[in-house]
Design a protein around this motif. Sequence first.
Motif, PDB file in Angstrom:
ATOM      1  N   LEU A  17       0.825  -1.204   0.000  1.00 47.44           N
ATOM      2  CA  LEU A  17       0.000   0.000   0.000  1.00 47.44           C
ATOM      3  C   LEU A  17       0.861   1.257   0.000  1.00 47.44           C
ATOM      4  CD1 LEU A  17      -2.858   1.166   0.167  1.00 47.44           C
ATOM      5  CD2 LEU A  17      -2.653   1.086   2.640  1.00 47.44           C
ATOM      6  N   ALA A  18       2.008   1.200   0.653  1.00 47.84           N
ATOM      7  CA  ALA A  18       2.849   2.392   0.775  1.00 47.84           C
ATOM      8  C   ALA A  18       3.473   2.808  -0.561  1.00 47.84           C
ATOM      9  CB  ALA A  18       3.951   2.146   1.810  1.00 47.84           C
ATOM     10  N   LEU A  19       3.902   1.864  -1.381  1.00 47.65           N
ATOM     11  CA  LEU A  19       4.554   2.224  -2.636  1.00 47.65           C
ATOM     12  C   LEU A  19       3.615   2.918  -3.624  1.00 47.65           C
ATOM     13  CD1 LEU A  19       6.984  -0.756  -3.255  1.00 47.65           C
ATOM     14  CD2 LEU A  19       7.498   1.533  -2.443  1.00 47.65           C
ATOM     15  N   PRO A  20       2.396   2.431  -3.858  1.00 49.02           N
ATOM     16  CA  PRO A  20       1.502   3.177  -4.747  1.00 49.02           C
ATOM     17  C   PRO A  20       1.136   4.553  -4.204  1.00 49.02           C
ATOM     18  CG  PRO A  20       0.720   0.941  -4.518  1.00 49.02           C
ATOM     19  CD  PRO A  20       1.830   1.119  -3.525  1.00 49.02           C
ATOM     20  N   VAL A  21       0.970   4.662  -2.892  1.00 48.25           N
ATOM     21  CA  VAL A  21       0.661   5.963  -2.299  1.00 48.25           C
ATOM     22  C   VAL A  21       1.837   6.911  -2.483  1.00 48.25           C
ATOM     23  CG1 VAL A  21       0.253   7.148  -0.103  1.00 48.25           C
ATOM     24  CG2 VAL A  21      -1.019   5.067  -0.652  1.00 48.25           C
ATOM     25  N   LEU A  22       3.048   6.420  -2.277  1.00 42.66           N
ATOM     26  CA  LEU A  22       4.238   7.243  -2.454  1.00 42.66           C
ATOM     27  C   LEU A  22       4.389   7.691  -3.909  1.00 42.66           C
ATOM     28  CD1 LEU A  22       6.792   8.386  -1.093  1.00 42.66           C
ATOM     29  CD2 LEU A  22       7.942   6.274  -1.749  1.00 42.66           C
ATOM     30  N   LEU A  36       2.980  15.941  -6.640  1.00 43.33           N
ATOM     31  CA  LEU A  36       3.884  17.054  -6.372  1.00 43.33           C
ATOM     32  C   LEU A  36       4.550  17.562  -7.647  1.00 43.33           C
ATOM     33  CD1 LEU A  36       5.569  15.900  -3.044  1.00 43.33           C
ATOM     34  CD2 LEU A  36       3.913  17.750  -3.363  1.00 43.33           C
ATOM     35  N   MET A  37       4.806  16.664  -8.591  1.00 46.56           N
ATOM     36  CA  MET A  37       5.440  17.088  -9.836  1.00 46.56           C
ATOM     37  C   MET A  37       4.509  17.924 -10.703  1.00 46.56           C
ATOM     38  SD  MET A  37       8.002  14.184 -11.221  1.00 46.56           S
ATOM     39  CE  MET A  37       7.091  12.699 -10.927  1.00 46.56           C
ATOM     40  N   ILE A  38       3.209  17.642 -10.666  1.00 43.97           N
ATOM     41  CA  ILE A  38       2.288  18.404 -11.516  1.00 43.97           C
ATOM     42  C   ILE A  38       1.644  19.563 -10.758  1.00 43.97           C
ATOM     43  CG2 ILE A  38       1.780  16.412 -12.951  1.00 43.97           C
ATOM     44  CD1 ILE A  38      -0.955  16.266 -11.529  1.00 43.97           C
ATOM     45  N   ALA A  64       4.586  25.533 -13.819  1.00 42.12           N
ATOM     46  CA  ALA A  64       5.320  26.721 -14.250  1.00 42.12           C
ATOM     47  C   ALA A  64       6.798  26.624 -13.877  1.00 42.12           C
ATOM     48  CB  ALA A  64       4.708  27.967 -13.617  1.00 42.12           C
ATOM     49  N   GLU A  65       7.108  25.889 -12.822  1.00 40.76           N
ATOM     50  CA  GLU A  65       8.494  25.736 -12.395  1.00 40.76           C
ATOM     51  C   GLU A  65       9.193  24.556 -13.063  1.00 40.76           C
ATOM     52  OE1 GLU A  65       8.677  25.506  -8.190  1.00 40.76           O
ATOM     53  OE2 GLU A  65       7.710  27.436  -7.882  1.00 40.76           O
TER      54      GLU A  65
END
Length: 69
Positions: free
Chosen positions: A27-32, A39-41, A45-46
């Motif tokens: 469960l932790a890997l898909p959530v991560l 966070l990337m999307i 603009a940056e």
Amino acid sequence: MSARTHTRPHPATTDAGVDSRLPWWALALPVLAFVALLLMIRNPAEAQAASGDPAITQMFRHARELLAR
């Protein structure tokens, strides 16, 4: 010489209460991964274009050549 097969001491049951537990990382890997993509999307603009790092490009070229064999 053939090996002996081991059988279960009790036959498998077909109860409705099947107990299947996942390890914590299942469960932790898909959530991560989801959080990292989010966070990337979050602020496009940056975002900057990826530089053509020759080491990474060379690694992908070698991987493609190995898979093509």
